[in-house]
Design an enzyme around this catalytic site. Structure first.
Site, PDB file in Angstrom:
ATOM      1  CB  SER A   1      33.228  30.086  24.608  1.00 57.22           C
ATOM      2  OG  SER A   1      32.091  30.829  24.976  1.00 57.22           O
TER       3      SER A   1
ATOM      4  CB  CYS B   1      25.669  28.466  33.476  1.00 53.90           C
ATOM      5  SG  CYS B   1      24.989  30.119  33.790  1.00 53.90           S
ATOM      6  CG  ASP B   2      28.605  27.527  30.290  1.00 54.35           C
ATOM      7  OD1 ASP B   2      28.617  28.472  31.081  1.00 54.35           O
ATOM      8  OD2 ASP B   2      28.708  27.692  29.068  1.00 54.35           O
ATOM      9  CE  LYS B   3      30.607  22.885  28.933  1.00 54.14           C
ATOM     10  NZ  LYS B   3      30.462  24.274  29.264  1.00 54.14           N
TER      11      LYS B   3
ATOM     12  CB  CYS C   1      26.775  35.028  29.324  1.00 53.47           C
ATOM     13  SG  CYS C   1      27.861  35.036  30.776  1.00 53.47           S
TER      14      CYS C   1
ATOM     15  CD  GLU D   1      33.423  26.771  26.817  1.00 61.38           C
ATOM     16  OE1 GLU D   1      32.333  26.251  26.613  1.00 61.38           O
ATOM     17  OE2 GLU D   1      33.563  27.872  27.381  1.00 61.38           O
TER      18      GLU D   1
ATOM     19  CG  ASP E   1      31.989  26.989  30.867  1.00 59.99           C
ATOM     20  OD1 ASP E   1      31.895  26.339  31.924  1.00 59.99           O
ATOM     21  OD2 ASP E   1      31.948  26.469  29.743  1.00 59.99           O
TER      22      ASP E   1
END
Length: 554
Positions: free
Chosen positions: A468, A119-121, A191, A442, A78
């Site tokens: 985000s 991470c993320d998705k 992150c 985002e 992302d």
């Protein structure tokens, strides 16, 4: 065993021949076949070390008598995709991930599944697949990145994004920005901060599909590798017990996840992902339930970006189990929910204690009396909108001001960095929803620019896109219905007065119902931004943000 369909009996001699081409022996083929879904790649810092994690998982599977077979899964970063056309693909990749894991498992007859996201998705995509497939499954993530340090201060990726705005405001020099850039992300891991990746990795643990420690043990710590070995060994226990996701991903599990979400001030993206995972499990989560839980749960962890603490601080304080133990003192945790440990939540928490009462505050002394997220409704968001209220300055909890209307993120960023936004205004970014984006991009670039310019206590931002997990400030996303679907955002004009009242859960435009109807009658949908390829198909099938932006079955 399910895998007998691809390996047992004379008719499967050709199949066994192909397994032997992989170097597998008859003994290895005869054992349970465990799929290892590994999303390692060389573009996401949170995933660059996942081959190492997969190696530890395979060692655990082998030690417990299984045969691990690894396959790859895509992942979008992302941070790197942020602020340009790449971000169209981030949320949309969640469905591809779920579909691809389903395809690999059912095509090859795996008996059980270990999921390695970070991470993320990628995390919710894999959880959706686990719920859909309903074979014994366990999640082991790659772990969070350590915070960077510069001149004695901790920093992370959000510091860099906000530094861009600070540079534009003349508050720092290009040399200082370069210094921040060089030190913010010190190495492997998702992150640092309670951004989307760490939110979902933590909630995987709460949902019961990951072992305790999954959400907070840093990527670079040896304990992360030990946990991966334990996960590999434990999948064999789940297979023997036939303990499946359907027995773990119950309504009680999702209630626990929403409760911890509120207590920690997680990313607003969890309001997309938890309903999507629940949808795969046959459970409905709506925005009213989410807001109801938020009104009862105290905010007891003040994590980056809204607060001072990073994931390593939370891990040292006792991690997610300690958060749950503290919440259980107020009767907020469903302790009977089952988990991949083979024990209930209550049994897992028996020996847990909070080790730092400032990182995990007592329920009697929370950072805020209510949870980190709030659901807003009104004539501008009839089906709801989401705000991380834990990250909003007190003076912005109620705000009204003239709209500055932009039909894309890029146009808004140009105006913000061009110093065209005045104090008191409300930035409106529309046609960035699931259909209109497409992919619901985002908005970390514009929100960070607002913060960097020092306007976060004077300017609000609303969008039918999303934010985000690193976003802070009066940033309201997921406005539903989205503009592309003819929602009220589509008819906003420059200067319309937007009224935000987070304590009262309201988001309105100061227009009469008759004026709104008249404008909607004149409105025509713009041409889709993308008309071919995967995103065009995605835009035709995706549902509204208030339902988790899942794909329609029609």
């Amino acid at each position: 065993m399910r895998s007998d369909m691809v390996k047992a009996g004379p008719t499967r001699a050709p199949h066994r021949s192909l397994f032997k081409a992989l170097g597998l022996t008859d003994a290895e083929i005869a054992r349970p076949l465990v799929g290892i879904a590994n999303s390692a790649n060389e573009i996401i810092p949170g995933h660059m070390h996942l081959d190492d994690i997969a190696g530890a998982v395979k060692a655990g599977v082998l030690s417990a008598g299984g045969t691990p077979i690894e396959f790859g899964v895509i992942g979008v970063c992302d941070g790197i995709a942020m602020g340009h056309e790449g971000m169209h693909y981030s949320l949309a990749s969640r469905e591809l991930i779920a579909d691809s894991v389903e395809s690999m498992v059912l095509a090859h007859g795996f008996d059980a599944l270990v999921l390695i996201p970070n991470c993320d998705k990628i995390v919710p995509g894999m959880l959706m697949a686990a719920a859909r497939l309903n074979i014994p499954a366990i999640v082991i993530s790659g772990g969070p990145m350590l915070a960077g340090r510069l001149h004695g201060e901790e920093l992370d990726i959000n510091t860099v994004f906000e530094g861009v705005g600070a540079l534009s405001a003349g508050q720092i020099t290009e040399e200082q920005l370069a210094e921040i850039e060089n030190e913010a992300c010190p190495g492997a891991g998702s992150c640092a901060g309670m951004f989307t990746a760490n939110s979902m990795n933590s909630l995987s643990e709460v949902l019961g599909l990951a072992l305790p420690g999954n959400g907070t043990i840093p990527a670079v710590h040896a304990a992360r590798r030990r946990l991966a070995k334990e996960a590999g060994a434990r999948i064999m226990g789940l297979l023997k017990e036939n303990l499946r996701p359907s027995e773990i991903l119950t309504r009680d599990a999702f209630m626990n996840a929403l409760t911890v979400d509120m207590a920690m001030g997680c990313s607003t993206n969890t309001v997309l992902h938890l309903p999507a995972i629940a949808h795969e499990a046959g459970i409905k989560l709506d925005l009213d339930l989410i807001d109801e839980i938020g009104g009862k749960v105290p905010h007891i962890c003040s994590m980056r970006p809204a607060g001072p603490h990073h994931l390593q601080d939370l891990d040292e304080a006792g991690g997610i189990p300690a958060v749950m133990k503290e919440l259980s003192r107020k009767g907020l945790i469903q302790t009977g929910a089952r988990t991949v440990t083979g024990r209930t939540v209550g049994q897992n928490l028996e020996m847990v204690a909070v080790r730092d009462p400032e990182v995990i505050r007592p329920v009697e002394r929370p950072y805020h009396a209510e949870g980190g997220l709030a659901i807003l409704r009104g004539n501008l968001a009839p089906d709801g909108a989401v705000v991380k209220q834990a990250g909003v300055a007190p003076e912005m909890m109620r705000h009204s001001g003239p709209a500055r209307v932009f039909d894309s993120e890029q146009a808004a960023v140009e105006a913000i960095l061009g110093h065209e936004i005045q104090k008191g205004e409300v930035i409106v970014i529309r046609y960035e929803g699931p259909k209109g984006g497409p992919g619901m991009r985002e908005m970390l670039t514009p929100t960070s620019a607002v913060v960097g310019l020092g306007l976060d206590k004077e300017v609000a931002l609303i969008t039918d896109g999303r934010f985000s997990g690193a976003t802070r400030g009066a940033s309201i996303g997921h406005v539903s219905p989205e503009a592309m679907a003819g929602g009220p955002m589509a008819i906003l004009e420059e200067g319309d007065i937007i009224e935000i009242d987070i304590p009262r859960r309201r988001l309105d435009v100061r227009l009469s119902e008759a004026e709104i109807k008249a404008r909607l009658a004149r409105w025509k949908a713009p041409r889709p931004k993308i008309e071919r390829g995967y995103l065009a198909r995605y835009a035709r099938l995706v549902t509204s943000a208030n339902t988790g932006a899942v794909l329609s079955a029609e």
